[in-house]
Every structure is written in C-alpha cells, then in structure tokens.
Design an enzyme around this catalytic site. Structure first.
Site, PDB file in Angstrom:
ATOM      1  N   GLU A  83       4.172   1.421  -0.993  1.00  0.00           N
ATOM      2  CA  GLU A  83       4.790   1.657  -2.113  1.00  0.00           C
ATOM      3  C   GLU A  83       4.109   2.440  -3.305  1.00  0.00           C
ATOM      4  O   GLU A  83       4.296   3.125  -3.983  1.00  0.00           O
ATOM      5  CB  GLU A  83       5.667   0.354  -2.592  1.00  0.00           C
ATOM      6  N   HIS A 140      34.802   5.916   2.574  1.00  0.00           N
ATOM      7  CA  HIS A 140      34.406   7.286   2.922  1.00  0.00           C
ATOM      8  C   HIS A 140      34.557   7.875   1.664  1.00  0.00           C
ATOM      9  O   HIS A 140      35.368   7.841   0.954  1.00  0.00           O
ATOM     10  CB  HIS A 140      35.422   7.853   3.937  1.00  0.00           C
ATOM     11  N   GLY A 146       0.735  -1.128   0.046  1.00  0.00           N
ATOM     12  CA  GLY A 146      -0.082  -0.138   0.054  1.00  0.00           C
ATOM     13  C   GLY A 146       0.891   1.369   0.008  1.00  0.00           C
ATOM     14  O   GLY A 146       0.593   2.250  -0.650  1.00  0.00           O
ATOM     15  N   HIS A 196      12.731 -13.483  -1.910  1.00  0.00           N
ATOM     16  CA  HIS A 196      13.924 -14.023  -1.689  1.00  0.00           C
ATOM     17  C   HIS A 196      13.700 -14.894  -0.827  1.00  0.00           C
ATOM     18  O   HIS A 196      14.688 -15.977  -0.622  1.00  0.00           O
ATOM     19  CB  HIS A 196      14.922 -12.976  -1.150  1.00  0.00           C
ATOM     20  N   ASP A 252       5.264 -18.358  -0.988  1.00  0.00           N
ATOM     21  CA  ASP A 252       3.824 -17.659  -0.332  1.00  0.00           C
ATOM     22  C   ASP A 252       3.151 -18.684   0.113  1.00  0.00           C
ATOM     23  O   ASP A 252       2.191 -18.323   0.973  1.00  0.00           O
ATOM     24  CB  ASP A 252       3.640 -16.695  -1.346  1.00  0.00           C
ATOM     25  N   GLU A 293      -5.876   2.447   7.904  1.00  0.00           N
ATOM     26  CA  GLU A 293      -5.200   1.300   8.661  1.00  0.00           C
ATOM     27  C   GLU A 293      -5.904   0.950   9.659  1.00  0.00           C
ATOM     28  O   GLU A 293      -6.103   1.681  10.573  1.00  0.00           O
ATOM     29  CB  GLU A 293      -3.679   1.554   8.600  1.00  0.00           C
TER      30      GLU A 293
END
Ligand SMILES: Cc1cc2nc3c(=O)[nH]c(=O)nc-3n(C[C@H](O)[C@H](O)[C@H](O)COP(=O)(O)OP(=O)(O)OC[C@H]3O[C@@H](n4cnc5c(N)ncnc54)[C@H](O)[C@@H]3O)c2cc1C
Length: 467
Positions: free
Chosen positions: A188, A446, A186, A323, A314, A204
């Site tokens: 993104e 640096h 949501g 990943h 998933d 939300e």
C-alpha cells in the site's frame, strides 16, 4: 479512587469499540490511553492516514494518466506534498474527534496516561507529568495493540530508514524507495510513493507476495504491480543498510544463500510486520501469561490467565486487522454483560487498498488443498463485466470456492477495483452458511462490478452467462 465495571487499556479500534459496547450494556467504563490522541494505530498511524494518501495519490495518477482518454483535458498535475499531508491530517483529526465525541456521548471516562495492571481489579495509571493514580474496576480489557517489527542491525530513524509511521509523513517524494516486505502495508505505502513519482523496489523473503492470501490472486497482483512500475526481488533478504552516503545502500542476499548484491535507495521502508505491544503493562508481575510469540494468551472468552483480565485486538493471536479488533471488543463487552459474545474467525475479510484492490474472505485454495477438502471453483474476469469494460478498468477477476458436496461457499477472493466493497456480499452469504447457488440466484443490479461476483458464483456450477 474511582471504581468502574470495566477499564479498557488502549483506545484503538479494539479498545474504544469495546468501551462503547460495554457502556451501551449499562456498565460504568473508563479507557486509559498513553497517547495524546485517541484511536490507536488505526486512526493515527495506520488504516486511516494510509487510506487518505492512497486516495489522494490515486487521483493524482488518474488525473495524469487516465483523464485524457476520457476526453478530460487538464494541465499536467503537480504534487503539493504539504497540502496532501494536510489533507491526511484533517482526516486523522476528524476521526480522532469522532472517537472523543463517542466517549462523551457514552459517558466513558478517558484517563490519559500509561496503564499498568497491578492485579485483578487494579490499574495504575501514570500520566505524562509522572503523576500516578490507581483505578479500581471489576474487569480489565487489555487492548494495547501492536508496534512495528524491526530488522536486526537496521536502525529505523523515521527519516531515511522508515517504518510505516515515517512512510506516512515523508517531507519529499523519494526518487527511489526500497520496501522490505511484500505484505499489505509495504504494497500500500509502496503504491502511494510510486504514484507520486518514486521508483519502488520490493524485497521479500518468501518467493511470493502477500503471504497468506490466495496464491493465484497474488500472482496476478504481482504482474499488475510490475506493469505499474514496481520491481520485485522475491526469495531475498535485506541484511544491512549502509547510511554513510547521501544515498542509502542496502545489502540484499538470496534467502537460500548465495552472493549478495547492493541496491541503492533514497529511503528504505521496513514493513516486515507488527509485534504485540505489552511494554510497561506489568503483565509478568500480575501473572498474565503470554504465548511463544509474545501475544497475550486468551481462552475462547478472551480471558487471560488472571481472573477479571481480558485481552483483544492486535495484542492477541489472529489477523492484525482493525475490524477483527473491533469485533473482539464487542464480543468481550457482551460476554461481560452476560450475553453470548462471539467472533466468527472463519469470516474475517482482508483487503489491500491498492489499485486494483485485493480482497479476500474465508479459505484460500491452498488452505482447502492442505485440509483435503473437496471444492469447486468458479471464476469470472472483469474483462467480461460490462461496467468494467465501459469504465476501462478490467484488471482482475473474482474467484468463489465452494464445498464440492454441499455447494456451501468456503472462500471468496477478488482482485479488481472496489474489491474491498464487493467482498462483503460474500461475507454476509458465508455468515448465513449460503451456497454458490444462493449467490448465483441473487439478483444483482446492472451494470455493476458486483455482477462479476454473481457470475463467478454461476461459474461454480459451470453456467456463467457472459463468458
Ligand atoms: C500503516 C498501517 C495501515 C493499516 N491499515 C489497515 C487497514 O486498512 N485495515 C485494517 O483492518 N487494519 C489496518 N492496519 C492494522 C490496524 O491498525 C490494527 O490492526 C489495529 O489498529 C489494531 O487495533 P487495536 O485496538 O488492537 O490496537 P491499536 O490500534 O494498536 O491501539 C492500541 C492503543 O493502546 C495504547 N496503549 C498501549 N499500551 C498502553 C498502556 N500501557 N497504557 C495506555 N495505553 C496504551 C496505544 O497508545 C494505542 O493507542 C494498519 C496498520 C498500519 C500500521
């Protein structure tokens, strides 16, 4: 009837990576995919298209708001949405072709159609034209991923009331967008359309954004997003959307009960999460047990209740991340190849690809408190990091959490530009069981933003140099 060592159902990042690793280990492998293209949610309607639009919209915003202060004069940038969508599609096509190439390179058969498990060693595939074939195999990996979660009573038409899939393909910039759900997807996609000109309101249910991520980071992120123009309604739920007029009217109720209010919007994006996808797989008939949330139940070796049938990604428990699916794919292939495949669930990074980015690995402070673990905290703000100062991108900070006794790093949380790249040095350190002292004593180039990670590690021992 073809015979394989392994048939993988689904070609998302879990499935295709599993197939490649198994082929590398000498197995004869086939993948079954019901969609016209390989790559699953991630490549087609998830990670990749969203990142293409985040990239393009970020540059649009930079060109309009940040170039002038750096002495770069450009005419006011304009959006060519069809061209931007074409840019997104080219990215999808390139990645999908890449997976097709990898299947060929590894001699993996691609079987187009919907897979159904008939039992140990047998997968029936029904092609789009209705033709069926049965494939014999020693092992089956279910990698069928997930689908959008729906809100009761709110029908997604992918035009005005959209899921993430529709939100990746709107044909014009809405003047107002109501996002239901303040999770990663949501925020993104809300960022994409806000940058392109939409007024974005996020509703939300919980009283915070980014549930599951570090609370302090989430608070600062919310403040930054509000400065960018996001409006939040936390502790509230959308109970209905009236579609009868040209403009949608959403009913919002406080989560704790109370008077409802209406919010109008051109487009409503339902981004309340994802659910495991097992439709038509024949799991019940085959005897594959699901858990109480509809996910395929597996043991520590990804084995389901049916011999020779495994599941990853998933469709099983754990974070719904590409990943994580990939690593499980590799692990199960290695187990099938007689190796000791393993996933370290304590070190799985999570990234929100907004500006600034939010990245996290390991335990949050809330989790450590809950577990009663004694810990030390080191923080370092990007306002004190030289590179961030010269680039004038100083939003955010790095936070390192270490075990109070052993100094072992237990978690790292970063909000700031490029956080999604920086998080990996903490991830590598954690894989090796490293301490904050190890990180603090590692020489960092640096000037880099990563020096803030080193400084946060120094801050664990109360000896940050630049603060
Ligand atoms: C908008 C959005 C943005 C995201 N961004 C990120 C991100 O930035 N980073 C990240 O890590 N994750 C992201 N995700 C999540 C990520 O896409 C998923 O975690 C990942 O795709 C899961 O991989 P998987 O292999 O388990 O399943 P999926 O990618 O869902 O693939 C499953 C495949 O199986 C196929 N299939 C299903 N059933 C059958 C069947 N019976 N027969 C044949 N084929 C079948 C499907 O067609 C699909 O191709 C995002 C998701 C969305 C929606």
């Amino acid at each position: 009837m073809a015979s394989y060592d392994l048939v993988v159902i689904g070609t998302g990042p879990g499935g295709y990576v599993c197939a490649i690793r198994a082929a590398q280990l000498g197995m004869k492998v086939a993948v079954v995919e019901k969609n016209a293209t390989l790559g699953g949610t991630c490549l087609n309607v998830g990670c990749m298209p969203s990142k293409a639009l985040l990239h393009a919209s970020e540059l649009f915003e930079e060109a309009g708001h940040s170039f002038a202060k750096m002495g770069i004069k450009v005419p006011t940038p304009e959006i060519d949405l069809p061209a931007m969508m074409n840019f997104k599609q080219q990215g999808i096509d390139g990645n999908v072709k890449g997976v097709e190439y990898l299947m060929k390179k590894n001699k993996i058969d691609v079987i187009q159609g919907k897979g159904k498990i008939l039992g140990t060693g047998k997968v029936q595939v029904t092609a789009n034209d209705g033709a069926t074939q049965t494939v014999e195999t020693k092992n089956i990996v279910i990698a069928t991923g997930s689908d959008i979660a729906r809100l009761k009573g709110i029908e997604i038409d992918e035009k005005r009331i959209v899921s993430s899939t529709g939100a990746l393909s709107l044909d014009k910039v809405p003047s107002s967008l109501l996002v239901v759900g303040a999770g990663v997807i949501g925020l993104e996609l809300g960022s994409v359309w806000r940058r392109l000109g939409a007024k974005v309101t996020v509703v939300e249910f919980l009283d915070r954004i980014l549930p599951g991520m570090d609370g302090e980071i989430a608070k600062q992120f919310q403040r930054i997003l509000e400065k960018q123009g996001f409006a939040f309604k936390l502790g509230a739920k959308v109970t209905g959307v009236d579609t009868s007029s040209a403009t949608l009217s959403a009913t919002i109720e406080p989560a704790a009960g109370g008077a409802a209010e209406k919010i109008e919007a051109d487009v409503v994006l339902v981004a309340i999460g994802r659910v495991p996808y097992t439709d038509g797989l024949g799991l019940q008939e085959a005897g594959v047990v699901l858990d109480n949330r509809g996910r395929v139940q597996i043991d520590h070796h990804f084995a389901t209740s049916v011999p020779g049938v495994y599941a990853i990604g998933d469709v099983v428990a754990g974070p719904m991340l590409a990943h994580k699916a990939e690593d499980e794919g590799v692990a199960v292939a290695e187990i099938l190849g007689g190796q000791a495949g393993h996933v370290n669930y304590d070190v799985i990074p999570g990234v929100v690809y907004t500006t600034p980015e939010v990245a996290s690995v390991g335990k949050t402070e809330d989790e450590l408190k809950q577990a009663g673990t004694a810990y030390t905290v080191g923080k370092f703000p990007f306002t004190a990091n030289g590179r961030s100062k010269v680039n004038q991108t100083t939003d955010g900070f790095v936070k390192i959490l270490a075990d109070a006794k052993t100094d072992r790093v237990l978690g790292a949380h970063i909000i700031g530009r490029e956080a999604g790249e920086m998080i990996h040095e903490a991830a590598v350190l954690m894989e090796f069981g490293g301490s904050a002292e190890d990180l603090a004593r590692t020489c960092h180039a640096h000037p880099t933003r990563s020096e803030a990670v080193k400084e946060a590690a120094l801050a664990v021992g109360k000896r940050a140099i630049h603060m």
